[in-house]
Design a protein around this motif. Structure first.
Motif, PDB file in Angstrom:
ATOM      1  N   UNK A 154       0.922  -1.269   0.171  1.00  0.00           N
ATOM      2  CA  UNK A 154       0.431   0.079  -0.674  1.00  0.00           C
ATOM      3  C   UNK A 154       1.052   1.098   0.319  1.00  0.00           C
ATOM      4  N   UNK A 155       0.629   2.081  -0.721  1.00  0.00           N
ATOM      5  CA  UNK A 155       1.992   3.603  -1.150  1.00  0.00           C
ATOM      6  C   UNK A 155       1.153   4.380   0.707  1.00  0.00           C
ATOM      7  N   UNK A 159      -5.471  -3.018   5.471  1.00  0.00           N
ATOM      8  CA  UNK A 159      -6.510  -3.701   6.414  1.00  0.00           C
ATOM      9  C   UNK A 159      -6.604  -5.174   6.424  1.00  0.00           C
ATOM     10  N   UNK A 160      -6.458  -6.015   7.878  1.00  0.00           N
ATOM     11  CA  UNK A 160      -6.538  -7.859   7.646  1.00  0.00           C
ATOM     12  C   UNK A 160      -7.432  -8.117   7.421  1.00  0.00           C
ATOM     13  N   UNK A 161      -8.094  -8.572   6.324  1.00  0.00           N
ATOM     14  CA  UNK A 161      -8.852  -9.286   6.255  1.00  0.00           C
ATOM     15  C   UNK A 161      -8.584 -10.929   6.432  1.00  0.00           C
ATOM     16  N   UNK A 162     -10.009 -11.499   7.406  1.00  0.00           N
ATOM     17  CA  UNK A 162     -10.285 -12.620   7.063  1.00  0.00           C
ATOM     18  C   UNK A 162     -11.878 -13.592   6.386  1.00  0.00           C
ATOM     19  N   UNK A 215      -4.123  -3.481  -2.448  1.00  0.00           N
ATOM     20  CA  UNK A 215      -2.865  -4.000  -1.812  1.00  0.00           C
ATOM     21  C   UNK A 215      -3.305  -3.117  -0.798  1.00  0.00           C
ATOM     22  N   UNK A 216      -4.075  -2.226  -0.221  1.00  0.00           N
ATOM     23  CA  UNK A 216      -4.539  -2.090   0.970  1.00  0.00           C
ATOM     24  C   UNK A 216      -5.482  -3.165   2.112  1.00  0.00           C
ATOM     25  N   UNK A 217      -6.150  -4.378   1.182  1.00  0.00           N
ATOM     26  CA  UNK A 217      -5.757  -5.822   2.112  1.00  0.00           C
ATOM     27  C   UNK A 217      -5.379  -6.440   1.789  1.00  0.00           C
ATOM     28  N   UNK A 274     -14.126   2.921   6.953  1.00  0.00           N
ATOM     29  CA  UNK A 274     -14.540   3.167   5.467  1.00  0.00           C
ATOM     30  C   UNK A 274     -14.053   2.148   4.239  1.00  0.00           C
ATOM     31  N   UNK A 275     -12.717   1.647   4.563  1.00  0.00           N
ATOM     32  CA  UNK A 275     -12.113   0.204   3.507  1.00  0.00           C
ATOM     33  C   UNK A 275     -13.576  -0.328   4.104  1.00  0.00           C
ATOM     34  N   UNK A 276     -13.768  -1.113   5.553  1.00  0.00           N
ATOM     35  CA  UNK A 276     -14.943  -2.076   5.496  1.00  0.00           C
ATOM     36  C   UNK A 276     -15.728  -1.346   4.736  1.00  0.00           C
TER      37      UNK A 276
END
Length: 294
Positions: free
Chosen positions: A2-3, A8-11, A46-48, A204-206
């Protein structure tokens, strides 16, 4: 990477829900690739960062902050007592979009008629906490044993009854089991860690992710149809077509004609289209819908 440096750590639920979850994400615009023997699937965001976790354990890992968010059944949230935020109900499973049911079962020839008849008996289940809460609610004392699997084959030799999850009931019938009572209905939930959900960026990402998943699910079984009609036939056509809100009606170059676009359920088309044709509609076009955002 991620730049922004934010992740976000996602299961992702491993096991029976895995394939359906990956498919839903793909249709929602997130391509997840699960490599063999790897518990860390890749995703084209890249953010997940994804991690495969059994649905039974997901709520616990989200609650303690190992994961920011994840997908699991409402039943496992109840079973573990995990303190998480249920962001959204997503009705999907390995077979259908219907809820799964946790049911109390006994052999067909068992004398047990109600849960009261299980006083002092043995019940096998994977959902020990859920079962004990149910028995306590009904004032029944019974021995609840954890089952590692193949629970349906345990009565009557290894247990007097079982509490098992079912979606269609086929496995229960195949093992000559009879349902005594329904304990809980459960659907898949998108859950979040409380601290993560309090973080503006992660929230917001979620919410954006849930928006796309929800939009994809809402579009399932729906199509858009467009048609041309003479203005004089407008009222007849409007009585035939349902719509999420109201159909879109557009003027054409010929003032006597209109264009109508609306969204309908696929299963209604086979009866609707002949009626529209009889009402004067022409140039009827059906188009697939990938997402509906309310």
């Amino acid at each position: 990477m991620s730049t922004s440096g934010k992740i976000l750590k996602l299961g992702i639920p491993a096991g029976s829900l895995q394939e359906a979850t990956v498919d839903l994400f793909c249709k929602s615009g997130y391509n997840i690739v699960v490599e063999k023997r790897s518990y860390f699937p890749s995703i084209d965001d890249v953010e997940i960062e994804c991690m495969l976790i059994r649905a039974q354990e997901m709520a616990r890992y989200v609650a303690n902050g190992v994961l920011d968010a994840g997908l699991t059944g409402h039943d496992w949230i109840v079973e573990t007592g995990a303190d998480v935020i249920e962001v959204e109900e997503l009705r999907f499973s390995k077979v259908s979009r219907n809820p799964v049911r946790w049911v109390l079962c006994v052999p067909e020839n068992s004398p047990v008629k109600t849960v009261k008849d299980l006083e002092g008996k043995t019940i096998a289940t994977e959902a020990v906490g859920l079962t004990k809460s149910y028995l306590e609610k009904h004032g029944v004392n019974a021995n609840v044993e954890f089952s590692w699997g193949a629970t349906e084959v345990k009565p009557p030799k290894l247990a007097d009854a079982i509490v098992e999850v079912t979606e269609t009931g086929s496995s229960l019938r195949a093992n000559n089991l009879r349902i005594v009572d329904e304990i809980l209905q459960s659907t898949t939930r998108f859950i979040a860690n409380k601290n993560a959900f309090a973080d503006p960026w992660k929230r917001k990402k979620i919410e954006d992710l849930v928006l796309m998943l929800r939009a994809t699910m809402d579009a399932e079984g729906m199509v858009s149809i467009m048609m041309n009609i003479e203005r004089k036939n407008l009222d007849k056509v409007l009585k035939i077509i349902p719509a999420l809100q109201k159909p879109t009606i557009s003027e054409l170059s010929d003032p006597d004609w209109l264009d109508i676009m609306t969204i309908v359920n696929t299963k209604d088309l086979r009866t609707m289209i002949p009626k529209l044709k009889d009402a004067g509609a022409s140039g009827i076009i059906e188009s697939k819908i990938n997402k509906i955002i309310h």
